[in-house]
Write an enzyme that holds these catalytic residues in place. Sequence first.
Site, PDB file in Angstrom:
ATOM      1  N   ASP A  13       0.967  -1.065  -0.098  1.00 13.92           N
ATOM      2  CA  ASP A  13      -0.043  -0.136  -0.037  1.00 13.92           C
ATOM      3  C   ASP A  13       0.797   1.364   0.054  1.00 13.92           C
ATOM      4  O   ASP A  13       0.484   2.402   0.492  1.00 13.92           O
ATOM      5  CB  ASP A  13      -0.962   0.049   1.044  1.00 13.92           C
ATOM      6  CG  ASP A  13      -1.961  -1.059   1.144  1.00 13.92           C
ATOM      7  OD1 ASP A  13      -2.192  -1.852   0.189  1.00 13.92           O
ATOM      8  OD2 ASP A  13      -2.386  -1.549   2.413  1.00 13.92           O
ATOM      9  N   LYS A  16       1.876   2.192  -5.119  1.00 15.60           N
ATOM     10  CA  LYS A  16       2.690   1.526  -6.523  1.00 15.60           C
ATOM     11  C   LYS A  16       1.799   1.887  -7.547  1.00 15.60           C
ATOM     12  O   LYS A  16       2.299   2.440  -8.545  1.00 15.60           O
ATOM     13  CB  LYS A  16       2.702   0.089  -6.032  1.00 15.60           C
ATOM     14  CG  LYS A  16       3.669  -0.389  -5.047  1.00 15.60           C
ATOM     15  CD  LYS A  16       3.579  -1.894  -4.888  1.00 15.60           C
ATOM     16  CE  LYS A  16       2.313  -2.481  -4.413  1.00 15.60           C
ATOM     17  NZ  LYS A  16       2.049  -2.014  -2.851  1.00 15.60           N
ATOM     18  N   GLY A  40      -4.622  -4.294  -3.582  1.00 16.12           N
ATOM     19  CA  GLY A  40      -5.718  -3.260  -3.869  1.00 16.12           C
ATOM     20  C   GLY A  40      -5.072  -1.976  -4.336  1.00 16.12           C
ATOM     21  O   GLY A  40      -4.215  -1.326  -3.461  1.00 16.12           O
ATOM     22  N   HIS A  41      -4.959  -1.637  -5.386  1.00 11.96           N
ATOM     23  CA  HIS A  41      -4.320  -0.733  -6.176  1.00 11.96           C
ATOM     24  C   HIS A  41      -5.034   0.762  -6.880  1.00 11.96           C
ATOM     25  O   HIS A  41      -5.937   0.534  -7.309  1.00 11.96           O
ATOM     26  CB  HIS A  41      -3.454  -1.054  -7.381  1.00 11.96           C
ATOM     27  CG  HIS A  41      -2.157  -2.324  -7.024  1.00 11.96           C
ATOM     28  ND1 HIS A  41      -1.280  -2.729  -7.839  1.00 11.96           N
ATOM     29  CD2 HIS A  41      -1.892  -2.566  -5.689  1.00 11.96           C
ATOM     30  CE1 HIS A  41      -0.793  -3.539  -7.201  1.00 11.96           C
ATOM     31  NE2 HIS A  41      -1.015  -3.400  -5.808  1.00 11.96           N
ATOM     32  N   GLN A 226       1.866  -5.931  -3.250  1.00 14.30           N
ATOM     33  CA  GLN A 226       2.503  -6.109  -1.737  1.00 14.30           C
ATOM     34  C   GLN A 226       3.771  -5.317  -1.644  1.00 14.30           C
ATOM     35  O   GLN A 226       3.946  -4.295  -2.263  1.00 14.30           O
ATOM     36  CB  GLN A 226       2.697  -7.593  -1.385  1.00 14.30           C
ATOM     37  CG  GLN A 226       1.269  -8.483  -1.311  1.00 14.30           C
ATOM     38  CD  GLN A 226       0.495  -9.026  -2.607  1.00 14.30           C
ATOM     39  OE1 GLN A 226       1.216  -9.497  -3.248  1.00 14.30           O
ATOM     40  NE2 GLN A 226      -0.508  -8.390  -2.974  1.00 14.30           N
ATOM     41  N   THR A 241       2.996 -12.635   2.724  1.00 16.58           N
ATOM     42  CA  THR A 241       2.092 -13.364   1.434  1.00 16.58           C
ATOM     43  C   THR A 241       2.868 -14.312   0.935  1.00 16.58           C
ATOM     44  O   THR A 241       4.149 -14.813   1.403  1.00 16.58           O
ATOM     45  CB  THR A 241       1.822 -12.137   0.645  1.00 16.58           C
ATOM     46  OG1 THR A 241       0.694 -12.766  -0.264  1.00 16.58           O
ATOM     47  CG2 THR A 241       2.684 -11.561  -0.318  1.00 16.58           C
ATOM     48  N   THR A 301      -7.126  -1.048   1.176  1.00 15.56           N
ATOM     49  CA  THR A 301      -8.121  -0.924  -0.243  1.00 15.56           C
ATOM     50  C   THR A 301      -8.918  -2.420  -0.715  1.00 15.56           C
ATOM     51  O   THR A 301      -9.950  -2.101  -0.971  1.00 15.56           O
ATOM     52  CB  THR A 301      -7.095  -0.542  -1.516  1.00 15.56           C
ATOM     53  OG1 THR A 301      -6.393   0.343  -0.951  1.00 15.56           O
ATOM     54  CG2 THR A 301      -7.945  -0.230  -2.755  1.00 15.56           C
ATOM     55  N   THR A 302      -8.339  -3.443  -0.175  1.00 16.48           N
ATOM     56  CA  THR A 302      -8.959  -4.530  -0.508  1.00 16.48           C
ATOM     57  C   THR A 302      -9.958  -5.057   0.361  1.00 16.48           C
ATOM     58  O   THR A 302     -11.101  -5.471   0.417  1.00 16.48           O
ATOM     59  CB  THR A 302      -8.021  -5.827  -0.775  1.00 16.48           C
ATOM     60  OG1 THR A 302      -7.151  -5.473  -1.940  1.00 16.48           O
ATOM     61  CG2 THR A 302      -8.457  -6.923  -0.984  1.00 16.48           C
ATOM     62  N   ASP A 335       2.800  14.741   1.773  1.00 17.26           N
ATOM     63  CA  ASP A 335       1.809  15.685   2.392  1.00 17.26           C
ATOM     64  C   ASP A 335       1.005  15.267   3.673  1.00 17.26           C
ATOM     65  O   ASP A 335       0.458  16.170   4.396  1.00 17.26           O
ATOM     66  CB  ASP A 335       0.688  15.968   1.241  1.00 17.26           C
ATOM     67  CG  ASP A 335       0.054  14.605   0.893  1.00 17.26           C
ATOM     68  OD1 ASP A 335       0.652  13.642   0.126  1.00 17.26           O
ATOM     69  OD2 ASP A 335      -1.235  14.408   0.893  1.00 17.26           O
ATOM     70  N   SER A 417       5.805  12.174  -4.028  1.00 16.66           N
ATOM     71  CA  SER A 417       4.279  12.051  -4.461  1.00 16.66           C
ATOM     72  C   SER A 417       3.571  13.271  -3.143  1.00 16.66           C
ATOM     73  O   SER A 417       3.735  12.753  -2.012  1.00 16.66           O
ATOM     74  CB  SER A 417       3.424  10.765  -4.642  1.00 16.66           C
ATOM     75  OG  SER A 417       2.262  11.043  -4.513  1.00 16.66           O
TER      76      SER A 417
END
Length: 445
Positions: A13, A16, A40-41, A226, A241, A301-302, A335, A417
């Site tokens: 997370d 990516k 979860g992307h 992952q 995982t 996200t998943t 941020d 970012s």
Amino acid sequence: MPNVIVVGAQWGDEGKAKVIDLLSADARVVVRCQGGCNAGHTVKHGGKTFKFHLIPSGILYADTLCIIGNGTVIDPEVLMAEIAALKAQGYNLDNLKLSNRAHITLPIHKLQEKNVEDSLADQKIGTTLKGIGPSYMDKVGRFGLRVCDLYAPSEALAERLRQILQHKRGLLPEDQLMEEPGLTMDSLMVWCQEAAENLRPYVTDTISLVHDRLAQKQSMLFEGAQGTLLDVDYGTYPFVTSSNATTGGACTGSGVGPTRIDYSIGVMKGYVTRVGEGPFPTELDDAVGTHLSQVGQEFGTTTGRARRCGWFDAVMARYSVQVNGLDGLAMTKLDVLDGLSELKICVGYRHKATGERMETFPAQLETLKQVEPIYETMPGWQTEITGITEFDALPTPAKNYLQRISDLCQCPVAIVSVGPERNQTIVCHNPILEKTLSVQKAGIT
Ligand code: GDP
Ligand code: IMO
Ligand code: MG
């Protein structure tokens, strides 16, 4: 044209998908290499949010070929739901291909995983319950079903399913094997036939496809899922995982050898998060932890689970740089640190019982549980950076923070970012375009 691997350098997370989406503008091919729908992307673009589980994060560019590689495990129902959702938004998905060598997650795998997690009680891994572990266990144990097997003559498919069910008899209670849908021979056969029909337009020999594109010198991006500390070899085993989430996994999961890779980028948040169980030396259980969780919106996200949050861990980051052979870092979510008066970086660990100082990431779980972080403190920046797109325009404390991380990791910062949207990014070095912007001037080398 360069070929670039993007991997997670922490516990997943890291952002990516944002980096893949950004670099996909200049790449012709994106290959998702390992993992399954545990990933979860998230891509945010033009006010829309896209959440990908199996589909590569370059899919929003119609001209970019997106390949789900041989190293993945595919739940056909999840993939078809993702495809349907994108089609409903006007994407035709003519640019999506699925490897005929990828493995299939069967309904039985999810049930098997739930049984194991339930039996572990307070020792649970905290998996996503998507059947990932059992799918990879069967792959390595040679009881897996590959995508190409779905298209075998029906007697050969039936024979394979009989073998698989026979193998499962020893692992699952008989009443579950008899009652659960998709677990009897007949229902599994129907399930496979349906999956074969649905997946047919996408399935191909992706090994030939990537090599055709490499021969045409098309730029290729390899999308990891992952993160390094969840890798089955390098992670915090057994709280990991079941695939290789590191750069090596990108090669084995795509059919492209290491000599074809030009650059590897590791994605790291400006702090650390983890979802699921397992040790986490810099985890915070205070107001700063709450700040990171709330401002960073740290929810899986998943699975929607709250992500645990903590300070940046340079011991872990340096280890990630080493085991992945990283050429550059993408530092995300900077941020989220806006407004914090001071920032801490973990530069070493101290063993609570022996007092020993450690600079390297320990293998043994018991040791990792026993360490406390040694922190360096740096001033924060009391201003919002979400609109900044040039490195030089960042506040000095932010530049110093990135410089210190770069020094500690011995790896340059290529991308910063400062928000979830595609344009909220400072690109110091674009490895696809081989263009370096303000990076030397800013001293981030
Ligand atoms: P992945 O699994 O590594 O692709 O990451 P996820 O998509 O699971 O989680 C990253 C989350 O952070 C997503 O919600 C992104 O939209 C968001 N995100 C990515 N980069 C930034 C950033 O620089 N700032 C903020 N505030 N959010 C970001
Ligand atoms: P992306 O690609 C964060 C975690 C699970 C659990 C452990 C094992 O979005 O970064 P699994 O279902 O894989 O057997 O669970 O790994 N995990 C992730 N954590 N991001 C992910 O993917 C993850 N995929 C699995 O929470 O701790
Ligand atoms: Mg994720």
